[in-house]
Design a protein around this motif. Sequence first.
Motif, PDB file in Angstrom:
ATOM      1  N   THR A  39      18.150  65.477   4.127  1.00 36.37           N
ATOM      2  CA  THR A  39      17.812  66.926   3.886  1.00 36.37           C
ATOM      3  C   THR A  39      17.657  66.928   2.262  1.00 36.37           C
ATOM      4  O   THR A  39      16.473  67.529   1.903  1.00 36.37           O
ATOM      5  CB  THR A  39      18.806  67.908   4.041  1.00 36.37           C
ATOM      6  N   SER A  40      18.328  66.309   1.440  1.00 32.74           N
ATOM      7  CA  SER A  40      18.245  66.377  -0.108  1.00 32.74           C
ATOM      8  C   SER A  40      17.104  65.559  -0.450  1.00 32.74           C
ATOM      9  O   SER A  40      16.294  65.869  -1.273  1.00 32.74           O
ATOM     10  CB  SER A  40      19.736  65.917  -0.802  1.00 32.74           C
ATOM     11  N   LEU A  41      16.968  64.405   0.232  1.00 33.25           N
ATOM     12  CA  LEU A  41      15.948  63.432  -0.103  1.00 33.25           C
ATOM     13  C   LEU A  41      14.574  64.178   0.298  1.00 33.25           C
ATOM     14  O   LEU A  41      13.537  63.897  -0.400  1.00 33.25           O
ATOM     15  CB  LEU A  41      16.075  62.112   0.791  1.00 33.25           C
ATOM     16  N   LEU A  42      14.408  64.760   1.323  1.00 41.30           N
ATOM     17  CA  LEU A  42      13.284  65.471   1.697  1.00 41.30           C
ATOM     18  C   LEU A  42      12.916  66.270   0.531  1.00 41.30           C
ATOM     19  O   LEU A  42      11.652  66.458  -0.037  1.00 41.30           O
ATOM     20  CB  LEU A  42      13.409  66.313   3.006  1.00 41.30           C
ATOM     21  N   TRP A 162      15.711  57.562   7.327  1.00 38.60           N
ATOM     22  CA  TRP A 162      15.663  57.750   5.627  1.00 38.60           C
ATOM     23  C   TRP A 162      14.429  57.294   5.052  1.00 38.60           C
ATOM     24  O   TRP A 162      13.833  58.274   4.494  1.00 38.60           O
ATOM     25  CB  TRP A 162      16.945  56.828   5.154  1.00 38.60           C
ATOM     26  N   SER A 163      13.799  56.398   5.530  1.00 34.52           N
ATOM     27  CA  SER A 163      12.639  55.792   4.895  1.00 34.52           C
ATOM     28  C   SER A 163      11.396  56.851   5.466  1.00 34.52           C
ATOM     29  O   SER A 163      10.527  57.180   4.662  1.00 34.52           O
ATOM     30  CB  SER A 163      12.015  54.436   5.141  1.00 34.52           C
ATOM     31  N   VAL A 168       7.464  61.225   4.389  1.00 30.71           N
ATOM     32  CA  VAL A 168       7.012  62.350   4.936  1.00 30.71           C
ATOM     33  C   VAL A 168       6.835  63.427   3.793  1.00 30.71           C
ATOM     34  O   VAL A 168       6.173  64.152   3.789  1.00 30.71           O
ATOM     35  CB  VAL A 168       7.532  62.779   6.365  1.00 30.71           C
ATOM     36  N   GLY A 169       8.102  63.467   3.189  1.00 36.08           N
ATOM     37  CA  GLY A 169       8.383  64.379   2.013  1.00 36.08           C
ATOM     38  C   GLY A 169       7.126  64.328   1.144  1.00 36.08           C
ATOM     39  O   GLY A 169       6.519  65.437   0.815  1.00 36.08           O
ATOM     40  N   ALA A 170       6.612  63.264   0.685  1.00 36.43           N
ATOM     41  CA  ALA A 170       5.617  63.167  -0.285  1.00 36.43           C
ATOM     42  C   ALA A 170       4.313  63.765   0.237  1.00 36.43           C
ATOM     43  O   ALA A 170       3.460  64.291  -0.288  1.00 36.43           O
ATOM     44  CB  ALA A 170       5.647  61.780  -1.022  1.00 36.43           C
ATOM     45  N   ALA A 171       4.298  63.296   1.551  1.00 36.27           N
ATOM     46  CA  ALA A 171       2.862  63.638   2.416  1.00 36.27           C
ATOM     47  C   ALA A 171       2.785  65.067   2.496  1.00 36.27           C
ATOM     48  O   ALA A 171       1.721  65.821   2.391  1.00 36.27           O
ATOM     49  CB  ALA A 171       2.940  62.729   3.723  1.00 36.27           C
ATOM     50  N   VAL A 172       4.055  65.783   2.818  1.00 35.12           N
ATOM     51  CA  VAL A 172       3.981  67.197   3.352  1.00 35.12           C
ATOM     52  C   VAL A 172       3.963  68.243   1.928  1.00 35.12           C
ATOM     53  O   VAL A 172       3.846  69.420   2.277  1.00 35.12           O
ATOM     54  CB  VAL A 172       4.628  67.627   4.179  1.00 35.12           C
ATOM     55  N   GLY A 173       4.265  67.495   0.800  1.00 30.16           N
ATOM     56  CA  GLY A 173       4.299  68.418  -0.223  1.00 30.16           C
ATOM     57  C   GLY A 173       3.163  69.378  -0.483  1.00 30.16           C
ATOM     58  O   GLY A 173       3.297  70.521  -0.677  1.00 30.16           O
ATOM     59  N   PRO A 329      -1.159  63.941  10.942  1.00 31.74           N
ATOM     60  CA  PRO A 329      -1.182  62.917  11.559  1.00 31.74           C
ATOM     61  C   PRO A 329      -0.364  61.611  11.086  1.00 31.74           C
ATOM     62  O   PRO A 329       0.259  61.049  11.636  1.00 31.74           O
ATOM     63  CB  PRO A 329      -2.641  62.564  12.090  1.00 31.74           C
ATOM     64  N   LEU A 330      -0.813  61.773   9.578  1.00 30.18           N
ATOM     65  CA  LEU A 330      -0.074  60.439   9.127  1.00 30.18           C
ATOM     66  C   LEU A 330       1.220  60.604   8.898  1.00 30.18           C
ATOM     67  O   LEU A 330       2.093  59.649   9.255  1.00 30.18           O
ATOM     68  CB  LEU A 330      -0.876  60.360   7.686  1.00 30.18           C
ATOM     69  N   SER A 331       1.719  61.883   8.728  1.00 29.36           N
ATOM     70  CA  SER A 331       3.304  62.034   8.523  1.00 29.36           C
ATOM     71  C   SER A 331       3.760  61.918  10.061  1.00 29.36           C
ATOM     72  O   SER A 331       4.957  61.269  10.045  1.00 29.36           O
ATOM     73  CB  SER A 331       3.676  63.638   8.114  1.00 29.36           C
ATOM     74  N   VAL A 332       3.171  62.348  11.332  1.00 22.65           N
ATOM     75  CA  VAL A 332       3.895  62.212  12.429  1.00 22.65           C
ATOM     76  C   VAL A 332       3.853  60.777  12.749  1.00 22.65           C
ATOM     77  O   VAL A 332       4.785  60.337  13.195  1.00 22.65           O
ATOM     78  CB  VAL A 332       2.901  63.103  13.407  1.00 22.65           C
TER      79      VAL A 332
END
Length: 573
Positions: A39-42, A162-163, A168-173, A329-332
Amino acid sequence: MSGTTTAISRKAADVPGSGPGARSDREANRWVVLVVLCTSLLLVAVDATVLHVAVPAVSEDLRPGSIELLWIVDTYPLVCASLLILFGTLGDRIGTRRVLLFGYALFAAASAVAAYAPTPDVLIAARGLLGVGGAMIMPATLSILRQVFPDRRERALAVGIWSAVAAVGAAVGPLVGGALLEHFWWGAVFLVNIPLMAASLPVGRWLLPESATGSDGPWDVLGAVMAALGLFGVILGVKQAGGGEVLTPLCWLPLLAGAVLIALFVRRQRRRTHPLIDFGTLTRAAFGTSVGCIVLTVLALVGLALIAAQYLQLVLGLSPLETGLRLLPLSVAAIAAGLLGSRLLALLGPRAMVALGFLVTAAAVLCLTGVGQHDRPGLLVGGFVLLGFGLETTLFGCYESMLSEAPPGRSGGAAAVGETAYQLGAGIGIALLGSVMNAAYGPGVRDAAHRLGLPDRTGADAAHSLGEAYEVAGHLGGASGAALRSAARSSFVTGLHVTLLVSACLLLLGALAALRLPRRMETAGATAPVEGSGDAESGTGAGAASAAPRRARAREDRSGRAENPLSRGVTQP
């Protein structure tokens, strides 16, 4: 490393639910710990890109100059990347949980300041503090994960999750930022951090284990500062090069100063009895190759991701929210690859898994060369699915191999090295692929401007970027403006194709580099010896620790030479 077994046994006592008769509680709690860490990493990962779509709103409200706007965007990743080694190694000395909790508090406070920043200078300072908090959080999450999952087979699944969260975090920003901006003001992209970070503080204090080793001598403060300043200079210079200022003093002076400081840092660490970074570990095939593959992966794809976002918005005319949805789709696919990563690693081994990830990603990049000036949603979705799966497969194999190779007492420093490699790869990739894109895009636009009889200065402005070409075409209007706009779109697509081919070549180079990784996943030798917490069969107790040297000697007897049980694996039972 002397005292490792004792230190690990002492650390195990701090894991929630550890001790005799508490195996089921321990198993449940470590997955809860993983949720807290992810959660914190996201939030940290999302914050690196969430501001990109909010730049127009920030510009309209705060009226920053061009240099101030650049620092508003770049301060966070620049400060965060520079301080990863400093805080990663500090966590190994004073405790990763302590550093992580400080990072939570600082990140929440800086988010509040950033959300209500009245001037560009205040926003820049707040983004810098966010970078400090992010540098405390990122390596600490991976270090604690290394501790609470001592068995490599379980840790492989945890690293996959984790990875996937990090990717995904950077992609959904941009998607998160676009959704918030449709209903709130730009400060909302920072306010979302506060409740989650505030909740993570008491939960983290209650659940997360402490992991200070206290056995590696004094912390090298001067070395940590040298590393931070050196990385700051190198990354700043690389960012300037990525902006097209390759020959300016603002590019090569920071690069030169940073390179000198990093060289002095390496020399200092090699001479110290208790170094911050164990360069002996870096020279091991599994660790060094994993770090190099992380650099190549990010180098090949981060710059390409920015170009792809421009393509979706400027060529296809999608809104920021539509762009984020198109990239979903990239994130999924990345999440799916992370969840399957542990099984793939056990089945294929690190070498084949990372090489396969590179090849799948290269195939996805080559598939995307079929895009043009008109929307082809099926091709884009298919390419992004392959891209997400291949990217996460590669990064999963690299991070897992790197973390398993590092000594438990230096997991914070190892995680910091991996994250620093990621940031350096991102900076170099933006500079390299951005230069390739500009070199392929510019000539076509200048030729079109020359044919239309436009002044050289106008043609040069239009050749700088597709956005500027649209502005020039808008000022021209009429048939000339339409012709310039069409030529710029065509040149951009041509440049995108060339950039995709260069990226594919880098990914194939990464597949060759992956051949230096171990063939098989080691499970016995990588397990931390924790007293009273397992047995030899499961690979989690003292029996496994004593059995590992016997298996190593048996391999030595069979092969006639000594073999490092951490760099050459055994077939998983």
